[in-house]
Write a protein that holds these residues in place. Structure first.
Motif, PDB file in Angstrom:
ATOM      1  N   ARG A   1       0.820  -1.214   0.000  1.00 27.25           N
ATOM      2  CA  ARG A   1       0.000   0.000   0.000  1.00 27.25           C
ATOM      3  C   ARG A   1       0.852   1.262   0.000  1.00 27.25           C
ATOM      4  O   ARG A   1       0.516   2.240  -0.679  1.00 27.25           O
ATOM      5  CB  ARG A   1      -0.923   0.026   1.226  1.00 27.25           C
ATOM      6  N   ASP A   2       1.966   1.235   0.734  1.00 28.55           N
ATOM      7  CA  ASP A   2       2.787   2.452   0.790  1.00 28.55           C
ATOM      8  C   ASP A   2       3.720   2.581  -0.421  1.00 28.55           C
ATOM      9  O   ASP A   2       4.460   3.572  -0.537  1.00 28.55           O
ATOM     10  CB  ASP A   2       3.574   2.555   2.100  1.00 28.55           C
ATOM     11  N   GLY A   3       3.659   1.589  -1.332  1.00 24.79           N
ATOM     12  CA  GLY A   3       4.372   1.702  -2.592  1.00 24.79           C
ATOM     13  C   GLY A   3       5.859   1.432  -2.523  1.00 24.79           C
ATOM     14  O   GLY A   3       6.563   1.628  -3.518  1.00 24.79           O
ATOM     15  N   THR A   4       6.358   0.973  -1.390  1.00 25.37           N
ATOM     16  CA  THR A   4       7.800   0.744  -1.267  1.00 25.37           C
ATOM     17  C   THR A   4       8.217  -0.618  -1.808  1.00 25.37           C
ATOM     18  O   THR A   4       9.382  -0.828  -2.144  1.00 25.37           O
ATOM     19  CB  THR A   4       8.242   0.850   0.200  1.00 25.37           C
ATOM     20  N   VAL A   5       7.264  -1.550  -1.884  1.00 27.19           N
ATOM     21  CA  VAL A   5       7.564  -2.905  -2.338  1.00 27.19           C
ATOM     22  C   VAL A   5       6.451  -3.353  -3.273  1.00 27.19           C
ATOM     23  O   VAL A   5       5.280  -3.030  -3.064  1.00 27.19           O
ATOM     24  CB  VAL A   5       7.674  -3.876  -1.141  1.00 27.19           C
ATOM     25  N   SER A   6       6.820  -4.096  -4.321  1.00 24.31           N
ATOM     26  CA  SER A   6       5.841  -4.633  -5.259  1.00 24.31           C
ATOM     27  C   SER A   6       6.094  -6.123  -5.426  1.00 24.31           C
ATOM     28  O   SER A   6       7.253  -6.563  -5.500  1.00 24.31           O
ATOM     29  CB  SER A   6       5.957  -3.934  -6.615  1.00 24.31           C
ATOM     30  N   PHE A   7       5.018  -6.891  -5.453  1.00 22.16           N
ATOM     31  CA  PHE A   7       5.131  -8.335  -5.597  1.00 22.16           C
ATOM     32  C   PHE A   7       4.436  -8.795  -6.866  1.00 22.16           C
ATOM     33  O   PHE A   7       3.703  -8.042  -7.509  1.00 22.16           O
ATOM     34  CB  PHE A   7       4.497  -9.042  -4.388  1.00 22.16           C
ATOM     35  N   VAL A   8       4.644 -10.053  -7.206  1.00 25.24           N
ATOM     36  CA  VAL A   8       3.956 -10.711  -8.306  1.00 25.24           C
ATOM     37  C   VAL A   8       3.343 -11.988  -7.751  1.00 25.24           C
ATOM     38  O   VAL A   8       3.812 -12.534  -6.747  1.00 25.24           O
ATOM     39  CB  VAL A   8       4.938 -11.005  -9.463  1.00 25.24           C
ATOM     40  N   GLY A   9       2.288 -12.471  -8.371  1.00 26.44           N
ATOM     41  CA  GLY A   9       1.682 -13.715  -7.914  1.00 26.44           C
ATOM     42  C   GLY A   9       0.742 -13.514  -6.748  1.00 26.44           C
ATOM     43  O   GLY A   9       0.530 -12.397  -6.266  1.00 26.44           O
TER      44      GLY A   9
ATOM     45  N   GLN B   1      -0.192 -21.968 -12.356  1.00 29.79           N
ATOM     46  CA  GLN B   1       0.256 -22.668 -11.151  1.00 29.79           C
ATOM     47  C   GLN B   1       1.383 -21.907 -10.455  1.00 29.79           C
ATOM     48  O   GLN B   1       1.417 -21.825  -9.220  1.00 29.79           O
ATOM     49  CB  GLN B   1       0.693 -24.084 -11.518  1.00 29.79           C
ATOM     50  N   VAL B   2       2.290 -21.343 -11.235  1.00 33.55           N
ATOM     51  CA  VAL B   2       3.337 -20.509 -10.635  1.00 33.55           C
ATOM     52  C   VAL B   2       2.694 -19.286  -9.984  1.00 33.55           C
ATOM     53  O   VAL B   2       3.045 -18.909  -8.855  1.00 33.55           O
ATOM     54  CB  VAL B   2       4.372 -20.078 -11.689  1.00 33.55           C
ATOM     55  N   ARG B   3       1.768 -18.649 -10.661  1.00 34.10           N
ATOM     56  CA  ARG B   3       1.072 -17.478 -10.111  1.00 34.10           C
ATOM     57  C   ARG B   3       0.383 -17.802  -8.789  1.00 34.10           C
ATOM     58  O   ARG B   3       0.465 -17.037  -7.823  1.00 34.10           O
ATOM     59  CB  ARG B   3       0.034 -16.994 -11.122  1.00 34.10           C
ATOM     60  N   ASP B   4      -0.283 -18.955  -8.728  1.00 38.94           N
ATOM     61  CA  ASP B   4      -1.111 -19.284  -7.568  1.00 38.94           C
ATOM     62  C   ASP B   4      -0.335 -19.921  -6.427  1.00 38.94           C
ATOM     63  O   ASP B   4      -0.735 -19.799  -5.263  1.00 38.94           O
ATOM     64  CB  ASP B   4      -2.240 -20.231  -7.986  1.00 38.94           C
ATOM     65  N   HIS B   5       0.776 -20.619  -6.734  1.00 36.64           N
ATOM     66  CA  HIS B   5       1.468 -21.400  -5.717  1.00 36.64           C
ATOM     67  C   HIS B   5       2.942 -21.044  -5.550  1.00 36.64           C
ATOM     68  O   HIS B   5       3.531 -21.406  -4.533  1.00 36.64           O
ATOM     69  CB  HIS B   5       1.372 -22.894  -6.043  1.00 36.64           C
TER      70      HIS B   5
ATOM     71  N   ARG C   1      13.026 -15.236  -8.490  1.00 39.39           N
ATOM     72  CA  ARG C   1      12.017 -14.422  -7.811  1.00 39.39           C
ATOM     73  C   ARG C   1      10.675 -15.109  -7.659  1.00 39.39           C
ATOM     74  O   ARG C   1       9.945 -14.875  -6.692  1.00 39.39           O
ATOM     75  CB  ARG C   1      11.810 -13.111  -8.585  1.00 39.39           C
ATOM     76  N   CYS C   2      10.324 -15.952  -8.628  1.00 35.13           N
ATOM     77  CA  CYS C   2       8.950 -16.446  -8.717  1.00 35.13           C
ATOM     78  C   CYS C   2       8.728 -17.809  -8.081  1.00 35.13           C
ATOM     79  O   CYS C   2       7.586 -18.278  -8.033  1.00 35.13           O
ATOM     80  CB  CYS C   2       8.503 -16.477 -10.176  1.00 35.13           C
ATOM     81  N   PHE C   3       9.779 -18.457  -7.586  1.00 42.75           N
ATOM     82  CA  PHE C   3       9.626 -19.780  -6.986  1.00 42.75           C
ATOM     83  C   PHE C   3       9.970 -19.732  -5.505  1.00 42.75           C
ATOM     84  O   PHE C   3      10.992 -19.153  -5.115  1.00 42.75           O
ATOM     85  CB  PHE C   3      10.501 -20.802  -7.711  1.00 42.75           C
ATOM     86  N   VAL C   4       9.137 -20.355  -4.694  1.00 41.52           N
ATOM     87  CA  VAL C   4       9.344 -20.306  -3.251  1.00 41.52           C
ATOM     88  C   VAL C   4      10.650 -20.979  -2.846  1.00 41.52           C
ATOM     89  O   VAL C   4      11.206 -20.667  -1.785  1.00 41.52           O
ATOM     90  CB  VAL C   4       8.168 -20.952  -2.488  1.00 41.52           C
ATOM     91  N   ASP C   5      11.152 -21.909  -3.668  1.00 39.29           N
ATOM     92  CA  ASP C   5      12.416 -22.582  -3.352  1.00 39.29           C
ATOM     93  C   ASP C   5      13.588 -21.991  -4.131  1.00 39.29           C
ATOM     94  O   ASP C   5      14.669 -22.573  -4.156  1.00 39.29           O
ATOM     95  CB  ASP C   5      12.308 -24.085  -3.628  1.00 39.29           C
TER      96      ASP C   5
END
Length: 498
Positions: free
Chosen positions: A201-209, A349-353, A385-389
């Motif tokens: 919300r404060d715009g300092t960080v942006s994520f994907v997924g 699946q990458v987007r959701d998990h 960036r996009c994979f939890v592992d």
């Protein structure tokens, strides 16, 4: 300095008990700058912060947990100018940073079976200079007495890959096996989600997924339960369908333990020993156990050690000269913009998990990037960036070396490029697709099939000198519609938004 420094620093991927040092106060630093520098998957950011905060809660009064803008600021706030120990970090950048600090002693690496110095000695002993994973894997099996009957491999065979390449059961929506262990979120997860919401919300960080319910262990106790559940419920069926894909079953029989291993919540020794115990007790067949041991004690160890052996300059490898940027729909995980069913399904699946298993990574995501000539460094960063592992040591060698063949064959003997026939054989993804895997041209041409032949044509000189790809170059010369394939490939990308 010695190992009696008053403080011991734990990075966010060093969270298991094997990373602690006897005595001394523990320091943990949560750095906001890490999330500012890269656009991480939201589920990955959640998992890392949840795991760190769960570990801090377990350590209680023994830990100084600091939230800071940078690691340097946090360390100064936590210990001032006191001496600190830390186990060898898992990236070149982190190691350079730690070495730049005064009064910090670096202890040997933990969380792996083979130390880089031992790997270097093995590499130096390679007779022809080629570093073959199969040779390394056998050495690890012998040195650690894994699946060995005396000086022979259990069952008399080192490699049971031939038994582990079954396509998915016809007509099945999912494998007939219990689902993986699922952790329960708690108050720590709720606070992590609130913090991530506030940062966005404060715009300092942006994520994907998407950040749905946490699906991966964030504590040692959860990780151990997940390991026990895998060995008991899913390991017996892991082997045969190890490479198979079902649209409705994104986990198949995989362990789902890579994130816990890479956070340091599990040690690889306990994972492979548990798998071997299941084989010895008759609770899991050898092909499944050997396949899992190969992943953990073979490939994972090989990638970790190659990361250090090949050095920081390896990330600049680009033997194929690929420079195309990642398209926005791929970078944003916009599965709705993709027409090819296999790519749309896996991207969703990458987007959701934040996770898919190794075959979608290699033969759908990586294969597509390779055929399109995307910049291998950008592809590597995307996987990181996009994979939890995903960590630098995980993705650099896996993507640069194996997936994108950007090192020209230092790790693998051929590029992992294929047409739609492979995807059709190993999945249920082609049936409902708008494209047909056997079509190279026309409106229904499979982007993987057309892309494969365009890739072979583009690199035919290099591929003609490789014994594993020379046949494809000869086949290329027999294609009567090659001009049409190349024309279509150059003028449109079938997977771009319509």
């Amino acid at each position: 300095m010695g190992t009696q420094a008053p403080f011991h620093w734990l990075f966010g991927d060093q969270l298991g008990p094997h990373f602690l040092r006897p005595g001394g106060e523990v320091v943990m630093i949560e750095s906001r700058a890490v999330f500012r520098r890269r656009r991480f998957h939201r589920a990955k950011a959640h998992l890392v912060l949840s795991a760190m905060r769960h570990r801090a809660a377990e350590l209680g009064d023994r830990v100084r947990y600091v939230q800071a803008e940078t690691y340097r600021d946090g360390l100064a706030r936590a210990v001032g100018d006191a001496a600190v120990t830390v186990h060898h970090p898992t990236s070149h950048a982190a190691l350079r940073f730690v070495r730049s600090l005064e009064r910090v002693e670096i202890l040997p690496p933990r969380g792996f079976l083979v130390r880089p110095d031992a790997f270097a000695r093995w590499a130096d002993s390679a007779g022809d200079g080629r570093l073959r994973m199969e040779d390394f894997y056998r050495r690890v099996r012998r040195d650690h007495d894994l699946l060995m009957d005396g000086d022979r491999p259990a069952g008399g065979t080192w490699n049971l890959d031939a038994d582990n390449r079954e396509p998915p059961p016809k007509g099945a929506a999912a494998l007939p096996v219990p689902g993986p262990y699922r952790p329960r979120e708690d108050a720590i997860d709720e606070r992590v989600r609130d913090d991530l919401d506030r940062w966005e919300r404060d715009g300092t960080v942006s994520f994907v997924g998407r950040d749905g319910p946490r699906r991966f262990p964030a504590s040692r106790a959860e990780a151990r339960r997940a390991l026990r559940a895998f060995v008991r419920r899913r390991l017996p069926t892991f082997g045969p369908w190890e490479d198979a894909i079902l649209a409705g079953d994104w986990t198949m029989s995989h362990s789902m333990l890579s994130a816990a291993l890479n956070l340091g919540l599990l040690d690889p020794a306990e994972c492979v020993e548990a798998a071997e115990a299941a084989y010895r007790s008759g609770d899991a067949p050898l092909n499944s156990v050997e396949g899992y041991v190969r992943q953990v004690a073979g490939w994972r160890e090989y990638m970790w050690n190659l990361y250090w052996h090949l050095g920081p300059g390896y990330r600049e490898s680009n033997a194929l000269g690929h420079t195309a940027p990642l398209p926005d729909w791929f970078a944003d995980l916009d599965a709705g913009a993709v027409r090819a069913n296999c790519l749309a399904t896996v991207l969703a699946q990458v987007r959701d998990h934040g996770w898919v298993h190794h075959i979608p990574r290699l033969m759908i995501l990586g294969n597509h990037a390779l055929q399109r000539g995307w910049d291998p460094a950008a592809v590597t960063d995307w996987f990181h960036r996009c994979f939890v592992d995903g960590y630098d040591w995980v993705m650099l060698t896996n993507v640069i070396g194996m997936s994108q063949y950007a090192d020209g064959g230092r790790i693998t003997t051929k590029p992992y490029a294929s047409g739609g026939a492979y995807i059709d054989r190993m999945s249920d993804l082609c049936g409902p697709c708008a494209y047909r895997p056997g079509h190279r041209t026309g409106e229904r041409a499979c982007p993987y099939t057309a892309g494969y032949w365009e890739f072979v044509h583009r690199h035919r000189e290099r591929l003609s000198h490789n014994f594993r790809t020379a046949r494809a170059v000869k086949q290329l010369g027999r294609l009567t519609d090659l001009d049409d394939v190349l024309r279509d490939a150059r003028h449109r990308d079938p997977d771009a938004p319509p």
